[in-house]
Enzyme design. Sequence first.
Site, PDB file in Angstrom:
ATOM      1  N   LYS A   4      -5.164 -10.247  -7.194  1.00  0.00           N
ATOM      2  CA  LYS A   4      -6.311 -10.324  -6.286  1.00  0.00           C
ATOM      3  C   LYS A   4      -7.428  -9.381  -6.733  1.00  0.00           C
ATOM      4  CE  LYS A   4      -6.148  -8.378  -2.209  1.00  0.00           C
ATOM      5  NZ  LYS A   4      -5.745  -7.954  -0.874  1.00  0.00           N
ATOM      6  N   LYS A  18     -10.774  -3.412  -4.627  1.00  0.00           N
ATOM      7  CA  LYS A  18     -11.516  -2.198  -4.981  1.00  0.00           C
ATOM      8  C   LYS A  18     -10.602  -1.150  -5.582  1.00  0.00           C
ATOM      9  CE  LYS A  18     -12.395  -2.147  -0.077  1.00  0.00           C
ATOM     10  NZ  LYS A  18     -13.494  -2.191   0.864  1.00  0.00           N
ATOM     11  N   LYS A  39       0.811  -1.213   0.000  1.00  0.00           N
ATOM     12  CA  LYS A  39       0.000   0.000   0.000  1.00  0.00           C
ATOM     13  C   LYS A  39       0.842   1.260   0.000  1.00  0.00           C
ATOM     14  CE  LYS A  39      -4.437  -1.531   1.624  1.00  0.00           C
ATOM     15  NZ  LYS A  39      -5.588  -1.303   2.499  1.00  0.00           N
TER      16      LYS A  39
HETATM   17  P1  TYM Z   1     -10.811  -5.422   3.807  1.00  0.00           P
HETATM   18  O1  TYM Z   1     -11.780  -4.314   4.053  1.00  0.00           O
HETATM   19  O2  TYM Z   1      -9.722  -5.206   2.819  1.00  0.00           O
HETATM   20  O3  TYM Z   1     -11.588  -6.721   3.362  1.00  0.00           O
HETATM   21  C1  TYM Z   1     -12.704  -7.229   4.104  1.00  0.00           C
HETATM   22  C2  TYM Z   1     -12.679  -8.763   4.078  1.00  0.00           C
HETATM   23  O4  TYM Z   1     -12.736  -9.240   2.727  1.00  0.00           O
HETATM   24  C3  TYM Z   1     -11.660 -10.128   2.480  1.00  0.00           C
HETATM   25  N1  TYM Z   1     -11.207  -9.970   1.081  1.00  0.00           N
HETATM   26  C4  TYM Z   1     -11.078 -10.978   0.229  1.00  0.00           C
HETATM   27  N2  TYM Z   1     -11.285 -12.304   0.353  1.00  0.00           N
HETATM   28  C5  TYM Z   1     -11.075 -13.080  -0.743  1.00  0.00           C
HETATM   29  N3  TYM Z   1     -10.670 -12.586  -1.939  1.00  0.00           N
HETATM   30  C6  TYM Z   1     -10.446 -11.263  -2.122  1.00  0.00           C
HETATM   31  N4  TYM Z   1     -10.067 -10.797  -3.303  1.00  0.00           N
HETATM   32  C7  TYM Z   1     -10.650 -10.394  -1.000  1.00  0.00           C
HETATM   33  N5  TYM Z   1     -10.531  -9.045  -0.826  1.00  0.00           N
HETATM   34  C8  TYM Z   1     -10.879  -8.810   0.452  1.00  0.00           C
HETATM   35  C9  TYM Z   1     -10.575  -9.725   3.458  1.00  0.00           C
HETATM   36  O5  TYM Z   1      -9.683 -10.787   3.706  1.00  0.00           O
HETATM   37  C10 TYM Z   1     -11.391  -9.350   4.676  1.00  0.00           C
HETATM   38  O6  TYM Z   1     -11.722 -10.494   5.429  1.00  0.00           O
HETATM   39  N6  TYM Z   1      -7.741  -5.217   7.760  1.00  0.00           N
HETATM   40  C11 TYM Z   1      -9.051  -5.660   7.306  1.00  0.00           C
HETATM   41  C12 TYM Z   1     -10.199  -5.091   8.104  1.00  0.00           C
HETATM   42  C13 TYM Z   1     -10.095  -5.279   9.574  1.00  0.00           C
HETATM   43  C14 TYM Z   1     -10.292  -6.476  10.280  1.00  0.00           C
HETATM   44  C15 TYM Z   1     -10.121  -6.140  11.652  1.00  0.00           C
HETATM   45  C16 TYM Z   1     -10.590  -7.779   9.911  1.00  0.00           C
HETATM   46  C17 TYM Z   1      -9.810  -4.309  10.466  1.00  0.00           C
HETATM   47  N7  TYM Z   1      -9.847  -4.825  11.735  1.00  0.00           N
HETATM   48  C18 TYM Z   1     -10.218  -7.107  12.667  1.00  0.00           C
HETATM   49  C19 TYM Z   1     -10.704  -8.746  10.907  1.00  0.00           C
HETATM   50  C20 TYM Z   1     -10.525  -8.397  12.260  1.00  0.00           C
HETATM   51  C21 TYM Z   1      -9.229  -5.216   5.847  1.00  0.00           C
HETATM   52  O7  TYM Z   1      -8.652  -4.276   5.398  1.00  0.00           O
HETATM   53  O8  TYM Z   1     -10.193  -5.909   5.185  1.00  0.00           O
END
Ligand code: TYM
Length: 344
Positions: free
Chosen positions: A207, A210, A114
């Site tokens: 991957k 967004k 990032k």
């Molecule tokens: P974020 O917002 O990027 O994504 C949310 C969830 O979607 C999953 N994900 C995917 N799974 C499969 N294939 C993909 N292409 C894909 N893109 C996204 C992510 O693995 C996630 O489960 N850091 C986290 C948010 C967060 C969080 C937490 C999660 C903040 N605090 C505490 C769990 C526990 C994030 O940026 O997810």
Amino acid sequence: MAFQERVFSGMQPTGNLHLGNYLGAMIRWIELQKSMDCIYCVVDMHAITVFQDPADLTRAIREVTAAYIACGLDPARSVIFNQSQVAEHAELAWVFNCVARLGWLNRMTQFKEKAGKDRENASVGLYAYPNLMAADILVYRATHVPVGEDQKQHLELARDIAQKFNGDFRQAIAARGHNSDGFFPLPEPLIQGPATRVMSLRDGTKKMSKSDPSDYSRINLTDDADAIAQKVRKAKTDADALPSEEAGLKGRPEAENLVGIFAALDGRTKQAVLDQFGGAQFSAFKAALVDLAVARLAPIGEEMRRLVADPSSIDAILRDGADRARAIARPNMDAVKDIVGFIR
Ligand code: TYM
């Protein structure tokens, strides 16, 4: 003494939720709420580690909340709220900033991706992000965290932080009569199912995300039936028929991705999908995938549009969820203050 089982997870309100979020995490969240205490957070404090236009952020918080509900999370059963309403997340994150080591954060691959080349110009928040994520989970002493594959490293860090806190403060924890295993559980990642890493529809080695400039790379949860059908039809494939065995997907990333998406949408394994479509051309397989994806996803988009039209109802759900979240987080945070030696 075992820890009380509790599920925590979250998604960032930055732009649209997409099929990767849905299949990698949301499907599991919905399943888990049937049998466990679940807390699902809209992580707005994580979103601002990269600048967000304030009006867009407000809109995105409501939209992600609407997506949670439209996908099937039940605000009466699960706790649904936005992170910034529960100050204990930030409070515990500071303690964790002092527990986690620079060397641990330096290894985080997501920060490197990032921040890119201009690392000097990345926010301190982006760097410390995994500490806040650990606080999100551990302020509820959550034991299970359903996420996609890309969050695995962050969860390992959360476990390291929990372990170091338990070790550093062992005597103070024991003196206060807490769990003999330590104050914090080591949260377990739940990375399960046929689509833990959904790939771009334009390039099976990237991957789905967004931030991809091509909207054809992903299916957004807000896409209508036409858009979903178009994107599936245009998805990149190779020239061969589908194999009959899962092993035959090796080295064919686009085929593997589409089969995984089909399997996850239909609640079966990749092999079960290949039992049906092995030997078929992509044209036939894609036609079936269009029907399935439209049937599963289009109603979600419609329900989201209905929900976001009434922002005050969404805000009321978030406030209620925040009150319930705080009722769990506050006593835990007070205990942490006592353990660390603060006066309150
Ligand atoms: P974020 O917002 O990027 O994504 C949310 C969830 O979607 C999953 N994900 C995917 N799974 C499969 N294939 C993909 N292409 C894909 N893109 C996204 C992510 O693995 C996630 O489960 N850091 C986290 C948010 C967060 C969080 C937490 C999660 C903040 N605090 C505490 C769990 C526990 C994030 O940026 O997810």
